[in-house]
Design an enzyme around this catalytic site. Structure first.
Site, PDB file in Angstrom:
ATOM      1  N   HIS A  29       0.879  -1.088   0.105  1.00 19.60           N
ATOM      2  CA  HIS A  29       0.039   0.139  -0.008  1.00 19.60           C
ATOM      3  C   HIS A  29       0.840   1.318   0.019  1.00 19.60           C
ATOM      4  CE1 HIS A  29      -3.108  -2.812   2.354  1.00 19.60           C
ATOM      5  NE2 HIS A  29      -3.585  -2.339   1.113  1.00 19.60           N
ATOM      6  N   LYS A  53     -16.577  -7.560   6.435  1.00 18.23           N
ATOM      7  CA  LYS A  53     -15.293  -8.367   6.216  1.00 18.23           C
ATOM      8  C   LYS A  53     -14.407  -9.059   7.246  1.00 18.23           C
ATOM      9  CE  LYS A  53     -13.881  -6.421   1.625  1.00 18.23           C
ATOM     10  NZ  LYS A  53     -12.737  -5.943   0.733  1.00 18.23           N
ATOM     11  N   ARG A 102      -2.117  -5.976  -8.313  1.00 17.36           N
ATOM     12  CA  ARG A 102      -1.116  -6.991  -8.195  1.00 17.36           C
ATOM     13  C   ARG A 102      -1.332  -7.850  -9.402  1.00 17.36           C
ATOM     14  NH1 ARG A 102      -2.829  -7.878  -2.111  1.00 17.36           N
ATOM     15  NH2 ARG A 102      -4.695  -6.973  -3.274  1.00 17.36           N
ATOM     16  N   SER A 140      -2.826  -7.951   2.628  1.00 19.53           N
ATOM     17  CA  SER A 140      -2.957  -7.713   4.215  1.00 19.53           C
ATOM     18  C   SER A 140      -3.564  -9.055   4.529  1.00 19.53           C
ATOM     19  CB  SER A 140      -4.042  -6.888   4.557  1.00 19.53           C
ATOM     20  OG  SER A 140      -3.999  -5.601   4.012  1.00 19.53           O
TER      21      SER A 140
HETATM   22  P1  ADP Z   1      -9.611  -3.960  -0.323  1.00 19.07           P
HETATM   23  O1  ADP Z   1     -10.426  -4.678   0.716  1.00 19.07           O
HETATM   24  O2  ADP Z   1     -10.542  -2.711  -0.847  1.00 19.07           O
HETATM   25  O3  ADP Z   1      -9.229  -4.810  -1.713  1.00 19.07           O
HETATM   26  P2  ADP Z   1      -6.954  -3.621   0.588  1.00 19.07           P
HETATM   27  O4  ADP Z   1      -6.651  -2.822   1.607  1.00 19.07           O
HETATM   28  O5  ADP Z   1      -6.905  -5.098   0.300  1.00 19.07           O
HETATM   29  O6  ADP Z   1      -8.392  -3.185   0.330  1.00 19.07           O
HETATM   30  O7  ADP Z   1      -6.357  -2.952  -0.848  1.00 19.07           O
HETATM   31  C1  ADP Z   1      -6.398  -1.818  -1.154  1.00 19.07           C
HETATM   32  C2  ADP Z   1      -5.888  -1.565  -2.406  1.00 19.07           C
HETATM   33  O8  ADP Z   1      -4.453  -1.586  -2.692  1.00 19.07           O
HETATM   34  C3  ADP Z   1      -6.433  -2.335  -3.646  1.00 19.07           C
HETATM   35  O9  ADP Z   1      -6.383  -1.634  -4.881  1.00 19.07           O
HETATM   36  C4  ADP Z   1      -5.551  -3.441  -3.802  1.00 19.07           C
HETATM   37  O10 ADP Z   1      -5.191  -4.043  -4.991  1.00 19.07           O
HETATM   38  C5  ADP Z   1      -4.157  -2.436  -3.458  1.00 19.07           C
HETATM   39  N1  ADP Z   1      -2.909  -3.298  -2.963  1.00 19.07           N
HETATM   40  C6  ADP Z   1      -3.080  -4.318  -1.850  1.00 19.07           C
HETATM   41  N2  ADP Z   1      -1.698  -4.708  -1.455  1.00 19.07           N
HETATM   42  C7  ADP Z   1      -1.057  -4.268  -2.688  1.00 19.07           C
HETATM   43  C8  ADP Z   1       0.392  -4.498  -2.953  1.00 19.07           C
HETATM   44  N3  ADP Z   1       1.136  -5.496  -2.404  1.00 19.07           N
HETATM   45  N4  ADP Z   1       0.686  -3.843  -4.206  1.00 19.07           N
HETATM   46  C9  ADP Z   1      -0.169  -2.910  -4.947  1.00 19.07           C
HETATM   47  N5  ADP Z   1      -1.153  -2.818  -4.502  1.00 19.07           N
HETATM   48  C10 ADP Z   1      -1.830  -3.416  -3.496  1.00 19.07           C
END
Ligand code: ADP
Length: 183
Positions: A29, A53, A102, A140
């Site tokens: 992130h 969630k 990703r 996450s």
């Molecule tokens: P959500 O539950 O909305 O998917 P996340 O916190 O899991 O929320 O992810 C928020 C955003 O960050 C999403 O667009 C996700 O694809 C992106 N993201 C999460 N991890 C990574 C990573 N390692 N590299 C790039 N983008 C990421």
């Protein structure tokens, strides 16, 4: 006088909203935020309040971790929202939704969400940034799984997140535990 466009508030400049669960925030992130700051003047990390969630960290805990990490970066603002993202975005002066991508597995979900958000607000675009090679495998969810089982996630999440994870899973907050054959 130059007429300001939406998202070009003279105090804020160009603003992007980065919505997500951030449960917890990872270097994946953070990498997206840091790269977005090369394009935007402000990035609002908007933590979605979605109890469905079953998050590990409360919204307050997630906000606190993001704020602590970015305390010396005034260009990053942390906030939370409930309900429709487009309604939250409308209350700010953001011009785009920022999301990270990703592997191909992210694509379908992100494509649907971006298309839905655009159908709810035709002026709203989603900007995707490709994950960096160092964090393409970081999510996450896997961070929580590994941390729960006592695996090291140092270097994949900030130290303050490592500590919070250890507290949550009641693991020792000290140095890595040495496991011997006779343990
Ligand atoms: P959500 O539950 O909305 O998917 P996340 O916190 O899991 O929320 O992810 C928020 C955003 O960050 C999403 O667009 C996700 O694809 C992106 N993201 C999460 N991890 C990574 C990573 N390692 N590299 C790039 N983008 C990421």
């Amino acid at each position: 006088m130059v007429k300001m466009k939406k998202g070009e508030d003279k105090n804020m400049g160009k603003v992007a909203i980065y919505p997500g669960s951030f449960d917890p925030m990872t270097y994946g992130h953070i990498d997206i935020v840091e790269r977005a700051l090369e394009i935007f003047d402000k990035v609002i990390i908007a933590i979605a309040e979605n109890e469905e969630k079953r998050p590990l960290f409360s919204v307050e805990e997630r906000l606190q971790m993001v704020r602590a990490f970015f305390e010396d970066t005034p260009k990053v603002i942390a906030d939370s929202f409930k309900g429709l993202l487009v309604e939250y975005v409308a209350k700010t002066n953001a011009i785009v939704i920022l999301r990270g991508l990703r592997a191909t597995s992210d694509f379908e979900y992100e494509f649907h969400m971006a298309s839905m958000n655009r159908s709810l607000n035709t002026h709203l675009d989603t900007l995707f940034m490709m994950t960096s090679k160092d964090y393409f495998f970081v999510s996450s969810r896997t961070i929580k799984e590994v941390a729960r089982l006592g695996g090291g996630v140092e270097g994949l999440v900030p130290d303050l997140v490592v500590r919070r994870l250890k507290e949550k899973f009641k693991l020792p907050v000290t140095k890595k535990k040495q496991i011997r054959w006779d343990d």
